[in-house]
Design a protein around this motif. Structure first.
Motif, PDB file in Angstrom:
ATOM      1  N   ASN A 150       0.764  -1.193  -0.006  1.00 12.58           N
ATOM      2  CA  ASN A 150      -0.021  -0.172   0.118  1.00 12.58           C
ATOM      3  C   ASN A 150       1.032   1.446  -0.056  1.00 12.58           C
ATOM      4  O   ASN A 150       2.037   1.359   0.558  1.00 12.58           O
ATOM      5  CB  ASN A 150      -0.738   0.076   1.205  1.00 12.58           C
ATOM      6  CG  ASN A 150      -2.083   1.028   1.230  1.00 12.58           C
ATOM      7  OD1 ASN A 150      -1.779   2.298   1.569  1.00 12.58           O
ATOM      8  ND2 ASN A 150      -3.288   0.698   0.709  1.00 12.58           N
ATOM      9  N   PRO A 151       0.456   2.305  -0.666  1.00 14.61           N
ATOM     10  CA  PRO A 151       1.190   3.586  -0.634  1.00 14.61           C
ATOM     11  C   PRO A 151       1.720   4.017   0.767  1.00 14.61           C
ATOM     12  O   PRO A 151       2.770   4.530   0.963  1.00 14.61           O
ATOM     13  CB  PRO A 151       0.426   4.529  -1.193  1.00 14.61           C
ATOM     14  CG  PRO A 151      -0.419   3.813  -2.064  1.00 14.61           C
ATOM     15  CD  PRO A 151      -0.937   2.519  -1.411  1.00 14.61           C
ATOM     16  N   ASN A 152       0.880   3.733   1.624  1.00 16.36           N
ATOM     17  CA  ASN A 152       1.409   4.100   3.160  1.00 16.36           C
ATOM     18  C   ASN A 152       1.638   2.833   3.800  1.00 16.36           C
ATOM     19  O   ASN A 152       1.726   2.809   5.209  1.00 16.36           O
ATOM     20  CB  ASN A 152       0.246   4.943   3.963  1.00 16.36           C
ATOM     21  CG  ASN A 152       0.163   6.279   3.238  1.00 16.36           C
ATOM     22  OD1 ASN A 152       0.737   6.695   2.916  1.00 16.36           O
ATOM     23  ND2 ASN A 152      -1.159   6.369   3.103  1.00 16.36           N
ATOM     24  N   VAL A 158       9.384   1.398   5.447  1.00 14.62           N
ATOM     25  CA  VAL A 158      10.795   1.064   5.708  1.00 14.62           C
ATOM     26  C   VAL A 158      11.668   1.767   4.889  1.00 14.62           C
ATOM     27  O   VAL A 158      12.707   2.101   5.417  1.00 14.62           O
ATOM     28  CB  VAL A 158      10.874  -0.628   5.417  1.00 14.62           C
ATOM     29  CG1 VAL A 158      12.181  -0.950   5.672  1.00 14.62           C
ATOM     30  CG2 VAL A 158       9.941  -1.204   6.473  1.00 14.62           C
ATOM     31  N   LEU A 159      11.437   2.177   3.807  1.00 13.30           N
ATOM     32  CA  LEU A 159      12.219   2.688   2.824  1.00 13.30           C
ATOM     33  C   LEU A 159      12.508   4.041   3.256  1.00 13.30           C
ATOM     34  O   LEU A 159      13.736   4.764   2.965  1.00 13.30           O
ATOM     35  CB  LEU A 159      11.812   2.915   1.295  1.00 13.30           C
ATOM     36  CG  LEU A 159      11.666   1.401   0.522  1.00 13.30           C
ATOM     37  CD1 LEU A 159      11.012   1.426  -0.843  1.00 13.30           C
ATOM     38  CD2 LEU A 159      13.190   0.791   0.400  1.00 13.30           C
ATOM     39  N   GLY A 160      11.322   4.695   3.864  1.00 15.74           N
ATOM     40  CA  GLY A 160      11.618   6.151   4.055  1.00 15.74           C
ATOM     41  C   GLY A 160      12.494   6.187   5.536  1.00 15.74           C
ATOM     42  O   GLY A 160      13.298   7.043   5.621  1.00 15.74           O
ATOM     43  N   GLY A 166      13.685   7.982  -2.197  1.00 13.96           N
ATOM     44  CA  GLY A 166      13.693   8.173  -3.727  1.00 13.96           C
ATOM     45  C   GLY A 166      13.079   6.728  -4.191  1.00 13.96           C
ATOM     46  O   GLY A 166      12.603   6.639  -5.438  1.00 13.96           O
ATOM     47  N   LEU A 167      13.244   5.575  -3.410  1.00 10.27           N
ATOM     48  CA  LEU A 167      12.835   4.329  -3.910  1.00 10.27           C
ATOM     49  C   LEU A 167      11.337   4.048  -3.813  1.00 10.27           C
ATOM     50  O   LEU A 167      10.937   2.912  -4.247  1.00 10.27           O
ATOM     51  CB  LEU A 167      13.605   3.340  -3.351  1.00 10.27           C
ATOM     52  CG  LEU A 167      15.139   3.168  -3.728  1.00 10.27           C
ATOM     53  CD1 LEU A 167      15.742   2.124  -2.870  1.00 10.27           C
ATOM     54  CD2 LEU A 167      15.419   2.902  -5.227  1.00 10.27           C
ATOM     55  N   ARG A 168      10.669   4.900  -3.099  1.00  9.83           N
ATOM     56  CA  ARG A 168       9.259   4.698  -2.579  1.00  9.83           C
ATOM     57  C   ARG A 168       8.564   4.898  -4.000  1.00  9.83           C
ATOM     58  O   ARG A 168       8.758   5.490  -4.766  1.00  9.83           O
ATOM     59  CB  ARG A 168       8.635   5.763  -1.531  1.00  9.83           C
ATOM     60  CG  ARG A 168       9.619   5.742  -0.232  1.00  9.83           C
ATOM     61  CD  ARG A 168       9.038   6.567   0.734  1.00  9.83           C
ATOM     62  NE  ARG A 168       7.512   6.554   1.042  1.00  9.83           N
ATOM     63  CZ  ARG A 168       7.069   7.093   1.985  1.00  9.83           C
ATOM     64  NH1 ARG A 168       7.617   8.012   2.711  1.00  9.83           N
ATOM     65  NH2 ARG A 168       5.827   6.992   2.022  1.00  9.83           N
ATOM     66  N   GLN A 169       7.589   3.898  -3.956  1.00 11.75           N
ATOM     67  CA  GLN A 169       6.810   3.770  -5.386  1.00 11.75           C
ATOM     68  C   GLN A 169       5.593   3.472  -5.220  1.00 11.75           C
ATOM     69  O   GLN A 169       5.032   2.983  -4.044  1.00 11.75           O
ATOM     70  CB  GLN A 169       7.117   2.573  -6.396  1.00 11.75           C
ATOM     71  CG  GLN A 169       8.767   2.722  -6.709  1.00 11.75           C
ATOM     72  CD  GLN A 169       9.032   3.716  -7.687  1.00 11.75           C
ATOM     73  OE1 GLN A 169       7.930   4.169  -8.540  1.00 11.75           O
ATOM     74  NE2 GLN A 169      10.112   4.379  -7.731  1.00 11.75           N
ATOM     75  N   PRO A 170       4.623   4.095  -6.180  1.00  9.84           N
ATOM     76  CA  PRO A 170       3.032   3.766  -5.847  1.00  9.84           C
ATOM     77  C   PRO A 170       2.810   2.241  -6.399  1.00  9.84           C
ATOM     78  O   PRO A 170       2.495   1.975  -7.613  1.00  9.84           O
ATOM     79  CB  PRO A 170       2.315   4.730  -6.722  1.00  9.84           C
ATOM     80  CG  PRO A 170       3.230   5.095  -7.654  1.00  9.84           C
ATOM     81  CD  PRO A 170       4.768   4.997  -7.071  1.00  9.84           C
TER      82      PRO A 170
END
Length: 322
Positions: A150-152, A158-160, A166-170
């Motif tokens: 899920n976006p959240n 964890v990536l945040g 920068g690797l966070r994706q929808p």
């Protein structure tokens, strides 16, 4: 108790006739013994498998929405409309892609397990651990993956935390959702095929590997010249099982992307398309059982082709352990 008759005793015509009559009587006795036991299974197979399958073939040439509606013949119209449907063509391609891509990944994982788990000290524990996802309901796996991606969800969180924003994706966006489905299917199915192929590896005598090590063979050479040839039959069985399971991939996708409504086109397989036609969810109207049956025929044909191809690729002279 077996009776051995010498060649000399069968030289005369009368002796041969007596032996033939005796053999025929023995075969007749065997038939009287196994036919009554086999008959109930044959009747059940005919009623619960053959007849419904035949009805499905007949239904694929008709238009019907279930009990209380008119049954009408439409010939090949269901197949023609499928061929002209962009949604069907997309689900057809995605089903083949999922089956082939996941199949390759599964057998890469299974091949690696043949090398690593054969000599690992905690091999039994690792097998149990990787088999656990296969025991979980695909519905639960799909829901878990939808929460993770899920976006959240946990993946982006964890990536945040790790400073990798920068690797966070929808991940559930149309352009990525099919890749996430592949990850989920691999995670849930890999354990079964690892355990399956390792059961064949366990049957190989350790002396074969001892001789190979004395001769200076590396782990990869042992895998190539010992493990792989002697597990070829099990790999062929695993390939056939995955061909059947891959074409029928359904529950995980429905739980993953269908809980909030109809799955998007980018996430559909043939099984999902068939489900939408059975429930009337594709057009929001009546069930389209004729089209659903036609999709079932196409799925069966694809499965048969994939099984035949996998068996031909794996076909070699049978190797047996001495």
């Amino acid at each position: 108790m077996s009776v051995t008759v010498s060649d000399t005793a069968l030289r005369t015509p009368s002796a041969r006739r007596r032996a033939k009559v005796s053999g025929g009587a023995l075969q007749g006795e065997r038939r009287r013994l196994y036919l009554p036991m086999l008959l109930p299974a044959l009747i059940a197979y005919l009623i619960f498998f053959v007849l419904p399958s035949m009805f499905g073939i007949v239904l694929s040439f008709a238009e019907w929405s279930g009990l209380g509606t008119e049954f009408s013949w439409v010939g090949l119209s269901n197949y023609v409309s499928m061929a002209e449907s962009e949604l069907f063509r997309a689900s057809f391609v995605q089903t083949l892609a999922l089956t082939l891509i996941v199949g390759v990944l599964l057998f890469v994982i299974a091949g690696a397990s043949m090398i690593v788990l054969r000599t690992a000290r905690a091999g039994a524990f690792i097998r149990s651990a990787v088999f656990l996802p296969f025991m979980i309901s695909p519905i639960a796996v799909g829901l878990a993956i939808s929460f993770l991606f899920n976006p959240n969800g946990m993946i982006n969180t964890v990536l945040g935390v790790l400073g990798l924003s920068g690797l966070r994706q929808p991940w559930l966006a149309p352009e990525l959702i099919f890749n996430v489905i592949i990850v989920g299917v691999v995670w849930s199915a890999a354990g079964f095929y690892v355990v399956l192929v390792m059961s064949a590896v366990d049957g190989i005598p350790p002396s074969y590997y001892e001789v190979a090590r004395i001769e200076g063979a590396s782990e990869l050479q042992q895998f190539r010249y010992i493990t792989l040839p002697l597990t070829r039959d099990m790999l062929a069985i695993a390939a056939s099982l995955w061909a059947i399971a891959g074409i029928k991939t359904f529950e995980l996708i429905i739980a993953f992307v269908g809980t909030a409504g109809t799955p998007p086109p980018e996430a559909r397989t043939l099984a999902v398309e068939q489900y939408l036609r059975v429930t009337g969810g594709r057009d929001g109207g009546l069930a389209q059982l004729g089209e659903a049956a036609a999709i079932g025929i196409v799925m069966t044909a694809i499965t048969a082709v994939l099984i035949v191809l996998s068996r031909r690729i794996q076909r070699r002279e049978r190797l047996e352990l001495a």
